[in-house]
Design an enzyme around this catalytic site. Structure first.
Site, mmCIF file in Angstrom:
data_model
loop_
_atom_site.group_PDB
_atom_site.id
_atom_site.type_symbol
_atom_site.label_atom_id
_atom_site.label_comp_id
_atom_site.label_asym_id
_atom_site.label_seq_id
_atom_site.Cartn_x
_atom_site.Cartn_y
_atom_site.Cartn_z
ATOM 1 N N GLY A 1 0.817 -1.214 0.000
ATOM 2 C CA GLY A 1 0.000 0.000 0.000
ATOM 3 C C GLY A 1 0.846 1.257 0.000
ATOM 4 C CG HIS A 2 3.304 2.282 3.319
ATOM 5 N ND1 HIS A 2 3.152 1.151 4.082
ATOM 6 C CD2 HIS A 2 2.849 3.323 4.067
ATOM 7 C CE1 HIS A 2 2.651 1.483 5.266
ATOM 8 N NE2 HIS A 2 2.450 2.791 5.282
#
Length: 279
Positions: free
Chosen positions: A35-36
Site C-alpha cells: 500500500g505504501h
C-alpha cells in the site's frame, strides 16, 4: 537514496531542490507494505523528487501498549523505499521532532467526535501536529495518503485549508489482499488464525454496499453489519457508520456517486482494524 536524521540536514538538502523541482511527500510510520509502495509510485509519477518519512509518532497514540506493539522494520522499509523510487527518506528520532512535549492543541470540530475521534481521544491532535511539522520541514508540492485512513485524510484536508499550506493532497485507493483484507502495518500483529478471520471487515463492507445500492436504508445496512459481527465472537465491533466521503458527516441516505462511504472499526484479539468502502 539519501538518508537524513535531522531537520536541519533535510532542509539544507531540499533548499537547492525546491526552487527548480516539484516535491512529493509520503509520510509513514514505517512497517511499510505494498500500500505504501503505491503511494510512492503515485508520487514518483507526479513529481521530480520524492521524499518519504518514517516516524512512529508518539503523540497520536492514546494507548501505550498500542505504541509499544507498533511494528518497527527499518531495514526492510529502506529496501521498499529504494525499490519504489524514493529519493530522500527522513527518519528523525523523537527528540529531534519534539524537543519538548508539544503543548499545542488542535481542534478539528466534528471530526473529533465521531468514529476514530470518539474512540481515540487526542489521536487527531497528534496527527495534525506531526503532519504540520512535516509540511513545514519538507514544504512539498503534493502529499500522498491512503484512503484506508479516510478520516485522517479529512483531518489533514482541514489542517491544510485552515493553515493555508500550499500543498495538494492526493488520496490514493486502498490496496487489498486477494481475500479483501486492507493492507495495514498492524496486520503483522495478527496470529495465523486471526489473519484467516480478518477479511470479515471487507465482507461486511461489501454486504452493506450491496444493501444500500439495492435501496435499503443506512440503518438497515448498519444493523446488518452489527449482526454479522455479533455472530463472530472473535471480533469486538467499535463502530459502523455511513458518511459523506469528503466531510465525514453522517449520511442518512446514499449521496452522489463517489460521495458515500461506509466506515468501520473492530478489535480482533489485540489488533484494532479499520476499513472503509467509498461507493
Amino acid at each position: 537514496m539519501l538518508q537524513f536524521d535531522t531537520i536541519a540536514g533535510l532542509r539544507q538538502q531540499l533548499k537547492s531542490i525546491r526552487s527548480a523541482q516539484s516535491i512529493g511527500l509520503v509520510p509513514t510510520m514505517g512497517a511499510l507494505h505494498e500500500g505504501h509502495a503505491t503511494l510512492l509510485e503515485a508520487a514518483r509519477q507526479e513529481n521530480e523528487v520524492v521524499v518519504s518519512s518514517i516516524f512512529v509518532n508518539p503523540v497520536q497514540f492514546n494507548n501505550a501498549d498500542d505504541l509499544a506493539r507498533y511494528p518497527r522494520t527499518l531495514e526492510t522499509d529502506y529496501k521498499l523505499l529504494e525499490g519504489a523510487g524514493c529519493d530522500l527518506v527522513f527518519v528523525p528520532s523523537v527528540p529531534e521532532m519534539y524537543a519538548d512535549s508539544p503543548l499545542l492543541r488542535l481542534n478539528f470540530g466534528a471530526l473529533e467526535t465521531t468514529m476514530e475521534g470518539a474512540f481515540r481521544p487526542g489521536h487527531f491532535n497528534g496527527v495534525g501536529i506531526v503532519v504540520a511539522k512535516l509540511f513545514n520541514i519538507v514544504q512539498p508540492d503534493r502529499a500522498y495518503f491512503g484512503q484506508k485512513d479516510l478520516q485522517q485524510v479529512a483531518v489533514i484536508r482541514r489542517l491544510t485549508k485552515e493553515l493555508s499550506f500550499p500543498v495538494e493532497l492526493i488520496r490514493c485507493p486502498t490496496i487489498r489482499e486477494a481475500d479483501g483484507l486492507a493492507l495495514s502495518s498492524r496486520n503483522r500483529n495478527l496470529t495465523a488464525t486471526e489473519r484467516e478471520q480478518a477479511p470479515l471487515l471487507f465482507r461486511a463492507l461489501t454486504q452493506s454496499h450491496q444493501m444500500l445500492a439495492g435501496g435499503h436504508s443506512t440503518v438497515q445496512a448498519k444493523n446488518a453489519v452489527q449482526t454479522l459481527f455479533a455472530n463472530s465472537p472473535a471480533f469486538t465491533l467499535e463502530y459502523v457508520e455511513v458518511v459523506n466521503a469528503d466531510t465525514l458527516q453522517l449520511a442518512d441516505e446514499m449521496l452522489a456517486p463517489g460521495q458515500t462511504a461506509i466506515c468501520l472499526a473492530a478489535h480482533l484479539g489485540k489488533v484494532r482494524l479499520i476499513d472503509n468502502l467509498v461507493f
